[in-house]
Write an enzyme that holds these catalytic residues in place. Structure first.
Site, PDB file in Angstrom:
ATOM      1  CD1 TRP A  35      13.678  -0.866  49.985  1.00 28.63           C
ATOM      2  CD2 TRP A  35      13.883  -1.958  51.925  1.00 28.63           C
ATOM      3  NE1 TRP A  35      13.854   0.060  50.984  1.00 28.63           N
ATOM      4  CE2 TRP A  35      13.983  -0.578  52.180  1.00 28.63           C
ATOM      5  CE3 TRP A  35      13.983  -2.845  52.994  1.00 28.63           C
ATOM      6  CZ2 TRP A  35      14.163  -0.051  53.455  1.00 28.63           C
ATOM      7  CZ3 TRP A  35      14.173  -2.332  54.281  1.00 28.63           C
ATOM      8  CH2 TRP A  35      14.257  -0.956  54.492  1.00 28.63           C
ATOM      9  CG  ASP A  43       8.229  -4.365  49.107  1.00 31.04           C
ATOM     10  OD1 ASP A  43       7.369  -3.504  49.384  1.00 31.04           O
ATOM     11  OD2 ASP A  43       9.352  -4.399  49.655  1.00 31.04           O
ATOM     12  CE  LYS A  55       9.224   3.512  53.201  1.00 26.78           C
ATOM     13  NZ  LYS A  55       9.664   2.266  52.614  1.00 26.78           N
TER      14      LYS A  55
HETATM   15  C1  LIG Z   1      10.567   1.122  53.295  1.00 26.82           C
HETATM   16  C2  LIG Z   1      10.539  -0.138  52.528  1.00 26.82           C
HETATM   17  C3  LIG Z   1      10.625  -1.395  53.137  1.00 26.82           C
HETATM   18  C4  LIG Z   1      10.802  -1.562  54.633  1.00 26.82           C
HETATM   19  O1  LIG Z   1       9.622  -1.283  55.250  1.00 26.82           O
HETATM   20  P1  LIG Z   1       9.428  -1.453  56.843  1.00 26.82           P
HETATM   21  O2  LIG Z   1       7.979  -1.178  56.977  1.00 26.82           O
HETATM   22  O3  LIG Z   1      10.320  -0.430  57.480  1.00 26.82           O
HETATM   23  O4  LIG Z   1       9.823  -2.830  57.195  1.00 26.82           O
HETATM   24  C5  LIG Z   1      10.539  -2.513  52.345  1.00 26.82           C
HETATM   25  N1  LIG Z   1      10.384  -2.419  51.012  1.00 26.82           N
HETATM   26  C6  LIG Z   1      10.311  -1.234  50.387  1.00 26.82           C
HETATM   27  C7  LIG Z   1      10.138  -1.181  48.911  1.00 26.82           C
HETATM   28  C8  LIG Z   1      10.387  -0.065  51.116  1.00 26.82           C
HETATM   29  O5  LIG Z   1      10.312   1.122  50.497  1.00 26.82           O
END
Ligand SMILES: *Cc1c(COP(=O)(O)O)cnc(C)c1O
Length: 362
Positions: free
Chosen positions: A102, A172, A196
């Site tokens: 990511w 993030d 999540k």
């Molecule tokens: C799941 C995840 C993403 C991607 O998220 P989307 O909402 O599917 O774009 C990005 N960063 C992290 C840390 C993630 O766990």
């Protein structure tokens, strides 16, 4: 009705009470005669829902007044572009730490819109650790510094933040949002895909310091401009109404049932410790992450034998522990233990692993 223990990395479990409340309110939300799914986002009833969701998020996360909360769509992946488009606006430089897929995707996207610089990477050891960061290697005139706080695929987490001085820190927090208290004032911007730990898929939450809004690059599409969403209270266009409503129920659960993020953290630490302690003492299984950088949320582990891993996943699935297969780049297994995973889910998983070990240890 038999519910499984779902260890999925995302979308993931929601608190059972949230699902029950949503079910009870499905056909008639509080006497409105409609489902929240059917309602106009401009209605008084819905306006109260989105306002309450924001107020609860501010309360639960203790978000300072000089930050805006935005309820957006497009996933965390859209933020990989929105962050540089809006923030790479002075010197067109930004620092990135590559701690997994990511983080790498975020970096690659930023490189399309400006001068993105890799400060450090843990790719050399399959991202099984967080690199030690030396501020002397940071770009002093960067517009921001980006980290992926919890690395969902690899199971690492920053336990101390980089010292970026006046350079805004952007994180993030998709897979650790609401898992423990976080000092929002240390960041310029936080973002998370909700699926999540906050809500079902469809909602992306952005928490941004107000002074960082309003200087987007000229090429920025209207829908990618934070200012548009901030000026319109996340109602420039139709927001993901139902997902925001579920997010509100999740926040009510954290506030009223759990008692806030300090308590949430204690519960999450207890769950993670159950699994890590077992892994550290197991003769069959081992964790893949260095102990000092371990995530509370995502716990990868292996036996070292791909066939045995596959056998474990198959038997665990049959026993009601689902989505334990690890990411293909790590192999083995991964147990994601987000907020909604009850302690007994992890206790039962550990008991199952003990039993599997006794039967399969040569
Ligand atoms: C799941 C995840 C993403 C991607 O998220 P989307 O909402 O599917 O774009 C990005 N960063 C992290 C840390 C993630 O766990």
């Amino acid at each position: 009705m038999a519910r499984v223990y779902n260890f999925s990395a995302g979308p993931s479990m929601l608190p059972e009470q949230v699902l029950k409340t949503a079910a009870a309110e499905m056909l008639d939300y509080k006497g409105s005669g409609q489902s929240v799914m059917e309602m106009s986002h401009r209605s008084k009833t819905y306006d109260a829902i989105i306002k309450e969701a924001e107020a609860l998020l501010r309360e639960v996360m203790n978000i300072p007044d000089n930050y805006k909360v935005l309820f957006l769509q497009g996933g965390a992946s859209s933020q990989f572009a929105m962050v540089p488009l809006n923030l790479m606006n002075k010197n067109h430089k930004a620092d990135y730490v590559i701690t997994g897929q990511w983080a790498n995707k975020a970096y690659k996207e930023a490189a399309r819109y400006g001068d993105a610089h890799v400060v450090a990477s843990s790719a050399d050891k399959t991202f099984s650790y967080i690199p030690k960061l030396d501020p002397a290697t940071f770009t002093p005139d960067a517009d921001y510094f980006h980290i992926c706080m919890n690395n969902t695929i690899y199971g690492t987490k920053y336990h101390t933040l980089p010292e970026t001085g006046n350079v805004p820190l952007v994180a993030d927090i998709s897979s650790c949002a609401l898992s423990e208290p976080i000092d929002v004032s240390k960041f310029g911007l936080l973002y998370a895909g909700a699926q999540k730990n906050m809500a079902p898929a469809g909602l992306t939450v952005v928490i941004i310091r107000e002074d960082l809004i309003g200087n987007a690059q000229d090429i920025t599409p209207t829908m990618f401009n934070y200012q548009i969403h901030a000026d319109n209270g996340s109602m420039f266009n139709t927001p993901p109404c139902y997902t925001i409503y579920i997010c509100k129920l999740v926040l009510e659960w954290i506030k009223n049932e759990i008692g806030g993020l300090e308590n949430m953290k204690k519960i999450n630490e207890k769950k993670a410790a159950l699994l890590y302690d077992f892994l550290d003492n197991s003769k069959l299984f081992r964790g893949t992450v260095v102990p000092e950088d371990r995530s509370l949320m995502n716990i990868p582990f292996v036996t070292g034998d791909a066939d045995l891993d596959a056998k474990f996943v198959a038997e665990a699935t049959a026993a009601g522990f689902v989505n334990l297969k690890g990411h293909r780049t790590v192999g083995g297994m991964r147990a994601s233990c987000y907020n909604a995973m009850p302690i007994e889910g992890v206790e039962k998983l550990v008991a199952f692993m003990k039993d599997f070990e006794a039967k399969n240890l040569k």
